[in-house]
Design a protein around this motif. Structure first.
Motif, PDB file in Angstrom:
ATOM      1  N   VAL A  79       0.611  -1.256  -0.109  1.00 48.42           N
ATOM      2  CA  VAL A  79      -0.057   0.128   0.072  1.00 48.42           C
ATOM      3  C   VAL A  79       0.881   1.432   0.008  1.00 48.42           C
ATOM      4  N   HIS A  81       3.087   4.189  -1.337  1.00 52.79           N
ATOM      5  CA  HIS A  81       2.925   4.673  -2.669  1.00 52.79           C
ATOM      6  C   HIS A  81       4.352   4.605  -3.607  1.00 52.79           C
ATOM      7  N   CYS A  89      -1.793   7.478 -10.722  1.00 54.52           N
ATOM      8  CA  CYS A  89      -2.578   6.877  -9.629  1.00 54.52           C
ATOM      9  C   CYS A  89      -3.827   7.600  -9.725  1.00 54.52           C
ATOM     10  N   VAL A  95      -3.329   4.777  -1.739  1.00 50.89           N
ATOM     11  CA  VAL A  95      -2.188   4.309  -1.265  1.00 50.89           C
ATOM     12  C   VAL A  95      -1.645   5.318  -0.244  1.00 50.89           C
TER      13      VAL A  95
END
Length: 557
Positions: A79, A81, A89, A95
């Motif tokens: 999770v 980034h 994204c 995230v």
């Protein structure tokens, strides 16, 4: 005795790590939780340029520490980034950011680990007293500006925790049980990280391994950046040119420029690092070439706005974080850092939980309800065209968009307020050539006369009220339990506005006198200037400002 045992265990743990060096002229001392906790004191004379400590990066706490944890690291990697290109994204809150990952790790170490805390972790505080933790009743007693920022900061932390619940806790409930990873503990971890972190820029070895997209800020991180920028004062365009007594300020104690390396060190510019202490970076967002680190012992230097001075440097070839001193110390003196010279007492209370003993240059009050399109003088005729032109300037420069920017500081007017007041008193001839800068002496005099009268009215109002009794009565009715220290902070906050106005009246009065005085020797509109000077002197006497001291100051050339 218990604190002494903890200190010895910590120092032994530090010295056991390869590369650690601690100058024998310093020592750890516990000053009490309400006096800064642990601090660093000199035990022998220290000369400028000496290195106080060198700490190997194997002891750093970073988000990589969390990713490498055997219990929670695999889930955090999924999770974090770094696993995605942030620029591509679709939903940034799907995230977690690096600071959120580090906070989760802190909660795990303190509340959900089978392993005992290491000696450094055992010294870290289990609670902090920033305004983020104030009750609703206590927040209501803060000054309007600090109250607004505290409430906004609470909302931001809540939004971060909400993202953690969605992205992490609900996805891996067996690894991250909700009863352990609570909002209250996240508040604690967030404040602990914020108050102790350094920001390392450029070529840290960890960063060279990253493959991420273009740096971006999530909504929450961008909002926090905005809070910090506003709390420090106006943008970089805000300067001290209008101070009656311009004073040169020393460089920030935490130098954002790496101190010059020794000749035997690498002179490759690509290896240089810039370091910021704690929250003096303008953004919490993570990007290529920037990383939050918490360094054992280096996080224990306490803040002092006046006495604080230290340099920090990271040596990539040695993988060492060093602290260097730039002034001499005598035995018994505490060695301070200045977290950020731009800090006000409001920002110190919001992010660290303490305040200076005196009013700082960036303390301020905000003025609301001002009309910037009309001078308000019944004897002055303002045509519809002039009023329209003023309104256009006010809208174009966004003078009224954010009332928090309409500030009076102890030694100057905020640039947004000053520009708005110049607009307020423009004539048509001045409005045609106005560009935000001073347009005429008369316009400038009207600005300062107006602000002096406004501050005078505020001071008179405060003098007719027993503010101290009101403050004590409000604090006595505050929600319980609360600490004596927190009560004293609330009392101090309530006094800041009065102290800022008192200082501003004195300093702006000097500046007003300097504007008026040279005109006495000219024949241009002598009666108007003489009238203003007489009014100014009477106002000073009413407010208790030593007018003799003001008028005897040498006039600026």
């Amino acid at each position: 005795m218990e604190e002494e045992k903890k200190k010895q265990a910590f120092l032994s743990w530090l010295n056991a790590a390869e590369g650690t060096t601690i100058n024998d002229s310093i020592d750890l001392h516990f000053f009490g939780e309400e006096n800064g906790g642990w601090g660093i004191v000199a035990t022998k004379p220290i000369e400028p340029g000496e290195t106080l400590v060198e700490i190997p990066d194997s002891l750093f706490l970073t988000f990589h520490t969390a990713l490498n944890d055997p219990d929670i690291g695999p889930q955090l990697c999924e999770v974090c980034h770094l696993e995605e290109d942030a620029a591509n994204c679709p939903n940034p809150r799907e995230v977690l950011t690096e600071d959120e990952v580090t906070c989760i790790y802190l909660i795990k170490r303190f509340y959900h680990s089978n392993e005992p805390l290491n000696p450094w972790e055992a010294l870290l505080p289990r609670q902090t007293d920033t305004t983020l933790f104030y009750t609703d009743k206590e927040v209501e007693q803060l000054s309007p500006l600090l109250r607004d920022y505290t409430e906004q900061q609470k909302q931001l932390v809540e939004s971060k925790y909400s993202a953690i619940k969605t992205v992490l806790l609900e996805r891996y409930p067996a690894v991250f049980p909700a009863e352990v990873y609570t909002y209250e503990r996240y508040q604690w971890a967030y404040t602990l990280l914020e108050s102790r972190r350094f920001v390392m820029h450029r070529c840290h070895p960890y960063l060279l391994q990253r493959e991420v997209g273009a740096p971006t800020e999530t909504g929450a991180d961008a909002a926090i950046s905005s809070v910090r920028e506003e709390l420090w004062g106006d943008e970089s365009s805000e300067d001290d040119d209008d101070e009656p007594e311009p004073q040169s300020q020393s460089s920030p104690a935490v130098d954002t420029q790496t101190p010059q390396q020794n000749s035997n060190d690498s002179d490759d510019a690509a290896n240089d690092l810039q370091l910021d202490k704690a929250s003096n970076c303008s953004s919490i967002s993570q990007s290529v070439g920037e990383e939050d680190v918490v360094v054992p012992m280096c996080d224990m230097f306490n803040h002092d706005t006046i006495k604080g001075e230290l340099h920090f440097q990271y040596y990539p070839d040695k993988k060492l974080f060093a602290v260097l001193v730039s002034k001499p110390y005598q035995p018994g003196q505490q060695i301070f850092i200045n977290y950020q010279k731009r800090y006000s007492n409001y920002s110190l209370l919001l992010f660290y939980g303490f305040h200076s003993e005196s009013v700082l240059d960036n303390d301020c009050i905000c003025l609301t309800g001002l009309n910037f399109t009309s001078c308000g003088d019944s004897e002055t005729v303002e045509t519809p065209e002039l009023l329209q032109r003023k309104a256009q300037w006010v809208e174009l420069l966004e003078i009224e968009e954010n009332p928090r920017r309409l500030r009076v500081y102890p030694k100057r007017l905020g640039s947004t307020l000053l520009c708005g007041l110049r607009i307020k008193f423009l004539t048509w001839e001045e409005a045609v050539k106005f560009n935000g800068s001073p347009v005429s002496l008369v316009n400038e005099l009207r600005v300062y006369k107006f602000i002096l009268n406004l501050l005078k009215a505020k001071m008179v109002l405060w003098q007719t009220q027993d503010m101290r009794d009101d403050t004590l009565a409000e604090i006595q009715h505050a929600a319980q339990p609360t600490s004596v220290y927190r009560k004293s902070c609330i009392q101090f906050v309530k006094s800041i506005e009065q102290k800022v106005v008192a200082a501003a009246l004195n300093n702006l009065a000097i500046h007003f006198w300097r504007l008026c005085k040279p005109q006495e020797s000219t024949k241009a509109d002598t009666s108007t200037f003489s009238e203003w000077i007489i009014e100014f002197i009477l106002s000073c006497r009413e407010l208790g400002i030593p007018v003799e001291m003001v008028v005897r100051r040498p006039c600026s050339s």
